[in-house]
Design an enzyme around this catalytic site. Structure first.
Site, PDB file in Angstrom:
ATOM      1  N   CYS A 265      35.535  30.570  35.716  1.00 55.60           N
ATOM      2  CA  CYS A 265      36.232  29.536  36.482  1.00 55.60           C
ATOM      3  C   CYS A 265      35.580  29.355  37.853  1.00 55.60           C
ATOM      4  O   CYS A 265      34.486  28.826  37.921  1.00 55.60           O
ATOM      5  CB  CYS A 265      37.726  29.849  36.546  1.00 55.60           C
ATOM      6  SG  CYS A 265      38.701  28.354  36.699  1.00 55.60           S
TER       7      CYS A 265
ATOM      8  N   HIS B 158      39.324  30.532  31.224  1.00 62.73           N
ATOM      9  CA  HIS B 158      39.614  31.957  31.429  1.00 62.73           C
ATOM     10  C   HIS B 158      39.660  32.696  30.090  1.00 62.73           C
ATOM     11  O   HIS B 158      40.723  32.839  29.498  1.00 62.73           O
ATOM     12  CB  HIS B 158      40.976  32.116  32.124  1.00 62.73           C
ATOM     13  CG  HIS B 158      40.966  31.712  33.557  1.00 62.73           C
ATOM     14  ND1 HIS B 158      40.570  32.567  34.556  1.00 62.73           N
ATOM     15  CD2 HIS B 158      41.303  30.553  34.161  1.00 62.73           C
ATOM     16  CE1 HIS B 158      40.669  31.946  35.729  1.00 62.73           C
ATOM     17  NE2 HIS B 158      41.112  30.711  35.512  1.00 62.73           N
TER      18      HIS B 158
ATOM     19  N   GLU C 165      39.523  35.746  29.492  1.00 62.47           N
ATOM     20  CA  GLU C 165      40.229  37.046  29.550  1.00 62.47           C
ATOM     21  C   GLU C 165      41.644  36.974  28.998  1.00 62.47           C
ATOM     22  O   GLU C 165      42.189  37.976  28.542  1.00 62.47           O
ATOM     23  CB  GLU C 165      40.234  37.604  30.980  1.00 62.47           C
ATOM     24  CG  GLU C 165      41.085  36.862  32.003  1.00 62.47           C
ATOM     25  CD  GLU C 165      40.348  35.730  32.711  1.00 62.47           C
ATOM     26  OE1 GLU C 165      39.387  35.164  32.138  1.00 62.47           O
ATOM     27  OE2 GLU C 165      40.747  35.390  33.850  1.00 62.47           O
TER      28      GLU C 165
HETATM   29  N1  GLN Z   1      39.630  26.925  42.705  1.00 62.81           N
HETATM   30  C1  GLN Z   1      38.967  26.434  41.550  1.00 62.81           C
HETATM   31  C2  GLN Z   1      39.636  25.199  40.965  1.00 62.81           C
HETATM   32  O1  GLN Z   1      40.769  24.930  41.258  1.00 62.81           O
HETATM   33  C3  GLN Z   1      38.860  27.516  40.493  1.00 62.81           C
HETATM   34  C4  GLN Z   1      40.170  27.939  39.938  1.00 62.81           C
HETATM   35  C5  GLN Z   1      40.097  29.231  39.173  1.00 62.81           C
HETATM   36  O2  GLN Z   1      39.149  30.001  39.305  1.00 62.81           O
HETATM   37  N2  GLN Z   1      41.113  29.526  38.418  1.00 62.81           N
HETATM   38  O3  GLN Z   1      39.056  24.501  40.181  1.00 62.81           O
END
Ligand code: GLN
Length: 548
Positions: free
Chosen positions: A383, A520, A522
């Site tokens: 992410c 994500h 995970e």
């Molecule tokens: N801050 C980034 C976004 O909003 C990444 C978010 C995250 O890593 N969950 O896109």
């Protein structure tokens, strides 16, 4: 109703591991061939944990249907091996929100709206909803957050009391988890806190059926007898929940105590022995690693491990799958600079930059990624970690010196990570028109989305399939205006949405393993089936270590 309900409450103090206990019992019941679901009731006023800081509350766990839930749902999924949804977590805030919405709509026809019966009825409705549908589960485990005696937990306990009367003893039971401390100076296990906690429950009309005692060592028979006597429970309904070094041992420990057996008898569940072959194999594999790798997690919430709970678990699962112990080193990205980056990671076989929000620590992450890319150290960006990897590549390889994310530099010239307007407008409209079906929580892309994997990439090698589904929780996306420029400098777009409009995975060429993903992974790792990307990442780290 076919479904049997088991309520798990906690006494004496918090952090006794109620979530793990409930999840472990769920795993045991599942191993007996029963279908099991689980629900967490949180007494706080936040409508969901989405708005809570990971510093305070640990990670926000995201389900396929895009619910932002308590991290205990992560344990539940990992122990039960089934995907959960919105239905599996609710809060006081959510309950009140629903009741107040009904009140504003006039559903109560002018009646006075009260905690009892309106709030408690709404709680009961939420709990009972687990047993609806064509295929209701055999057992529903309900974990009530907080500690007995807390003011805010009272409506949940009252709802549980009523349900016990309504559903009957054979269909509903309460397991109360307490602490039985061992006083070294006196050489004794102390039962008084447990007695007080049960008294507290009795004062609101609840007689627990099973007492689960968290303790350092199994409690001796005489202490068990004493607890049974003073808490009005069967002697064989008092169990120990001992401290373990590996959380996946808990189901096996419970089994050895006869915990699931007793519960099956009390609830008149079919008598069948739990098949724990897979669990035993898992613990055997944990205990017999062939080696070790050191992985650095470079982020902002490093002081609180709970903030990266699923990540930690996913790496552990991948270690087992690769027959190694994964030694995790949490590094605060704010402390990394070009001067110390080499020193910081000298001993690491792999580097992972996880998700996050906000600019703090981002330059340190970019410095870290540059190091991992140039020195060919296995790298996994998740992410925000992927977004930083894209920024790093743009700045140092593609010659876009001012490349940044709109999140950190809203007025910058090269927003290579940006707020996709179409998407944002769509989200905004959904909120404004209160279109609940499409409004999955304001402006974030939440929950499961399909992704097409490009053959011949590290990603494809890991997944071995063309289409996957992974969970998201972010606002910003890769800006396609830069796709050609980045590709012409070698960046590989190994995963995109099926229509190609959203970049989901990136890789860099000529590197042993450098993968960034917008989702994500995970959240979908399981101890029995390590997530393919984590497995491949740790596999690359093992290789790195054997070669260095
Ligand atoms: N801050 C980034 C976004 O909003 C990444 C978010 C995250 O890593 N969950 O896109």
């Amino acid at each position: 109703m076919k479904t049997k309900f088991i309520f798990v409450t906690g006494g004496v103090l918090s952090s006794l591991g109620k979530g793990l206990a409930a999840a472990s019992l769920g795993a045991l019941l599942k191993a007996r061939g029963l279908s099991v679901t689980i629900q967490k009731l949180d007494p706080y006023i936040n409508v969901d944990p989405g708005t809570m800081s990971p510093f305070q509350h640990g990670e926000v766990f995201v389900t396929d249907d895009g619910a932002e839930t308590d991290l205990d749902l992560g344990h539940y999924e990992r122990y039960l091996g089934v995907p959960l949804s919105q239905k599996n977590n609710t809060t006081s805030g959510r309950i009140y929100f629903d009741v107040i919405t009904k009140e504003r709509r006039g559903d109560y026809l002018g009646g006075t709206v009260q905690v009892i019966p309106h709030i408690t009825d709404e709680i009961k409705r939420t709990v009972l909803s687990l047993a609806q549908g064509d295929n209701p589960p055999d057992v529903a485990l309900i974990e009530i957050g907080g500690t007995v005696g807390d003011i805010e937990g009272l409506p949940f306990l009252e709802a549980m009391r009523q349900l016990r009367t309504e559903l009957g003893r054979d269909n509903c039971l309460n397991i109360h988890l307490t602490l039985v401390p061992y006083l070294r100076s006196a050489g004794e296990h102390k039962t008084k806190p447990t007695q007080h906690s049960v008294k507290e429950l009795l004062s609101i009309g609840i007689q627990p059926d099973v007492i689960l005692c968290r303790c350092e060592e199994p409690i001796p028979a005489d202490v068990r007898r004493k607890i049974a006597l003073f808490c009005n429970v069967d002697e064989d309904a008092v169990f120990s929940s001992v401290d373990v070094k590996n959380v996946y041992e808990v189901p096996l420990k419970f089994y050895d105590e006869g915990f699931d057996q007793k519960i099956a008898i009390m609830l008149r569940l079919p008598a069948r022995n739990a098949d724990l072959t897979a669990w035993r194999q898992l613990i055997y594999d944990f205990d017999h690693p062939a080696g070790k790798v050191t992985i650095a997690i470079v982020g902002k919430y490093v002081e609180l491990k709970e903030a990266y709970k699923s990540l930690h678990e996913a790496l552990t699962h991948a270690g087992v799958a690769n027959h190694v112990t994964v030694d995790l080193r949490y590094v605060n990205s704010e402390e990394i600079s070009a001067d110390n980056v080499e020193r910081t990671f000298a001993e690491c076989d792999g580097i992972l930059v996880p998700g996050g929000f906000g600019y703090r620590g981002v330059e340190g992450k970019i410095e870290t990624i540059r190091y991992a890319r140039e020195k060919k150290i296995p790298f996994f960006g998740i992410c925000l970690g992927m977004q930083c990897a894209v920024i790093e590549y743009a700045r140092h390889v593609a010659g876009i010196a001012k490349a940044n994310s709109e999140e950190f530099d809203p007025l910058g010239p090269d927003k290579i990570i940006y707020l996709m307007t179409e998407w944002y407008d769509f989200r905004k409209k959904a909120v404004e028109t209160r279109d609940e079906a499409s409004d999955k929580g304001g402006t974030m892309r939440l929950g499961a989305y399909p992704c097409r994997v490009l053959p011949g990439t590290h990603a494809w090698e890991a997944y071995q399939t063309d289409e996957i589904s992974e969970r998201h929780r972010h606002r910003y996306e890769f800006n396609n205006a830069y796709k050609d420029a980045m590709a012409s400098h070698g960046m590989i777009f190994s995963g995109t949405s099926p229509d190609g409009s959203l970049v989901e995975m990136v890789e860099v060429p000529g590197h042993p393993w450098f993968v960034g993903c917008q989702f994500h992974p995970e959240f979908k790792s399981n101890p029995m089936h390590a997530h393919p990307l984590f497995k491949a990442f740790i596999g690359a780290a093992v290789k790195q270590r054997s070669e260095s």
